[in-house]
Write an enzyme that holds these catalytic residues in place. Sequence first.
Site, PDB file in Angstrom:
ATOM      1  N   HIS A 179       0.936  -1.062  -0.108  1.00 16.24           N
ATOM      2  CA  HIS A 179       0.002  -0.212  -0.082  1.00 16.24           C
ATOM      3  C   HIS A 179       1.098   1.238  -0.046  1.00 16.24           C
ATOM      4  O   HIS A 179       1.917   1.225   0.820  1.00 16.24           O
ATOM      5  CB  HIS A 179      -0.789   0.122   1.386  1.00 16.24           C
ATOM      6  CG  HIS A 179      -1.968  -1.073   1.481  1.00 16.24           C
ATOM      7  ND1 HIS A 179      -1.535  -2.232   2.126  1.00 16.24           N
ATOM      8  CD2 HIS A 179      -2.894  -1.336   0.943  1.00 16.24           C
ATOM      9  CE1 HIS A 179      -2.621  -3.076   2.275  1.00 16.24           C
ATOM     10  NE2 HIS A 179      -3.535  -2.523   1.619  1.00 16.24           N
ATOM     11  N   GLU A 226     -10.606  -7.080  -5.004  1.00 13.93           N
ATOM     12  CA  GLU A 226     -10.548  -8.092  -3.885  1.00 13.93           C
ATOM     13  C   GLU A 226     -11.858  -8.212  -3.117  1.00 13.93           C
ATOM     14  O   GLU A 226     -11.957  -7.268  -2.273  1.00 13.93           O
ATOM     15  CB  GLU A 226      -9.262  -7.869  -3.088  1.00 13.93           C
ATOM     16  CG  GLU A 226      -9.191  -8.578  -1.912  1.00 13.93           C
ATOM     17  CD  GLU A 226      -8.089  -8.216  -1.045  1.00 13.93           C
ATOM     18  OE1 GLU A 226      -8.248  -8.774   0.184  1.00 13.93           O
ATOM     19  OE2 GLU A 226      -7.077  -7.680  -1.457  1.00 13.93           O
ATOM     20  N   GLU A 272      -9.242 -13.631  -1.447  1.00 11.28           N
ATOM     21  CA  GLU A 272      -8.621 -14.114  -0.278  1.00 11.28           C
ATOM     22  C   GLU A 272      -9.251 -14.985   0.500  1.00 11.28           C
ATOM     23  O   GLU A 272     -10.540 -15.200   0.601  1.00 11.28           O
ATOM     24  CB  GLU A 272      -8.486 -12.887   0.565  1.00 11.28           C
ATOM     25  CG  GLU A 272      -7.863 -12.978   1.951  1.00 11.28           C
ATOM     26  CD  GLU A 272      -7.689 -11.915   2.545  1.00 11.28           C
ATOM     27  OE1 GLU A 272      -7.865 -11.776   4.076  1.00 11.28           O
ATOM     28  OE2 GLU A 272      -7.323 -10.827   2.307  1.00 11.28           O
ATOM     29  N   ASP A 331      -4.818 -13.931  -2.455  1.00  8.81           N
ATOM     30  CA  ASP A 331      -4.260 -13.665  -1.035  1.00  8.81           C
ATOM     31  C   ASP A 331      -4.176 -15.046  -0.187  1.00  8.81           C
ATOM     32  O   ASP A 331      -5.073 -15.610   0.456  1.00  8.81           O
ATOM     33  CB  ASP A 331      -5.181 -12.654  -0.305  1.00  8.81           C
ATOM     34  CG  ASP A 331      -4.748 -11.249  -0.753  1.00  8.81           C
ATOM     35  OD1 ASP A 331      -4.105 -11.000  -1.335  1.00  8.81           O
ATOM     36  OD2 ASP A 331      -5.348 -10.491   0.037  1.00  8.81           O
ATOM     37  N   ASP A 356     -11.611 -11.185  10.456  1.00  6.55           N
ATOM     38  CA  ASP A 356     -10.341 -11.629   9.590  1.00  6.55           C
ATOM     39  C   ASP A 356      -9.190 -11.693  10.301  1.00  6.55           C
ATOM     40  O   ASP A 356      -8.561 -10.731  10.409  1.00  6.55           O
ATOM     41  CB  ASP A 356     -10.509 -10.242   8.311  1.00  6.55           C
ATOM     42  CG  ASP A 356      -9.601 -10.431   7.196  1.00  6.55           C
ATOM     43  OD1 ASP A 356      -9.383 -11.671   7.005  1.00  6.55           O
ATOM     44  OD2 ASP A 356      -9.437  -9.803   6.272  1.00  6.55           O
TER      45      ASP A 356
END
Length: 479
Positions: A144, A275, A311, A339, A350
């Site tokens: 990021h 995502e 993910e 992911d 998560d």
Amino acid sequence: MKIKGTSALLFVALVLSTVIAETLETCPANLEAACDGGSSDGWEGEFFPGISKIKYEGPTSKNPLSYKWYNADEEILGKNMKDWMRFSVAFWHTFRGTGADPFGAPTKSWPWEDGTNSLTMAKRRMRAHFEFMNKLGVDRWCFHDRDIAPDGKTLEETNANLDEVVALAKELQEGTSIKPLWGTAQLFLHPRYMHGAATSSEVAVYAYAAAQVKKAMEVTQYLGGENYLFWGGREGYQSLLNTDMQRELDHMANFLQAAVDYKKKLGFKGNLLLEPKPQEPTKHQYDWDAATTFAFLQKYGLSGEFKLNIECNHATLSGHSCHHELETARINGLLGNIDANTGDPQVGWDTDQFLTDIAEATLVMLSVVRNGGLAPGGFNFDAKLRRESTDVEDLFIAHISGMDTLARGLRNVAKLIEDGSLAELVRKRYQSFDTEIGVLIEAGKADFETLEKKSMEWGEPSVPSAKQELAEMIFQSAL
């Protein structure tokens, strides 16, 4: 650090004797070392002294700092393992993870950290990151923008900070095969994004997010990035009572279309990735799962412009298995990246843990092999050390374990393909559609009148067993 009197003399004598003796190939890994060949960020020598390059030693090895199943150049199913995997280190969890959680303060303080988010610290962190990749034997990374460089007081200052750190990353990449698997903009942490970015109710925030993505796309391309990712962590709602969902979805689609347009203007050849995630931090996120995201892309005419980054932990949060999400993406031509993580089945959030379940890894690799691989995507470890794991070597152990687990999954898929029993079971289950009328049905040429005539001719259908237990037995035998 100030040292006076006898202490200063002893310190100088120690440094001089170390340099003269030349017993070490590198300078001591600490801030106080005064050696030649240092860096302007104040750190001299190695960041991970005592840890050498990780090598493949095979399944019988007891060395935790070695690969047991991942042998990068070994050919399996027509490709080297490294080409099937295309592993990537996630900068944010690996080098910005602190171990903090909603109930506790940070537990990790790596030796190179000075407690600041300064530009100098960002550069030091980047050099540690490259040493980590080199020792791990991984040549891709993902980031990021705000994780690698600090915010400034203005957008111009923030961009300048990012440029400075990216220039260092570019320099560190030179002469190596290292490059980003993907880059992205962090559009969820800063308070300005509390209502979302592309779905914010404030036009100034929408514009700021566009400017941030524009810059992140530019630096990703400059570093040779192979993909660009969008994760809409705050693109959703907390309550529909104060939300115009239609307007927010339209805004998000327009934002993504603008990203497509800018990608083409840049000449960026990589994939744009979305995502999916069902919720957290919002109560409902608009790209809930792979099927919802596909429907969104189809509605807004974007289905040919994006692929999905699946993910595994997000899959289970949406009520699906990782295998389900991968197959949904794959059969719709959308599987672009994975992911590589998992969640705890007893925890409803998560947790971003490293994947260590051999059965799940085998199912993941089954989808990857059926997809013909993931290039230009790959596997990125969006996974973090547990709060209680605080040794530097734990960073290596966690990645080795995750890489070995997926490598073992690939080896298991090769066994299943070589054996052929599972594929044959599935073929036999659908063999009635290989008949003349079945071929017409699959070609979309069988009308109801024809099917009614056949049904009357055949009488009551005889329905065979699905053999689920046998399928599970065959699968387990490969583990």
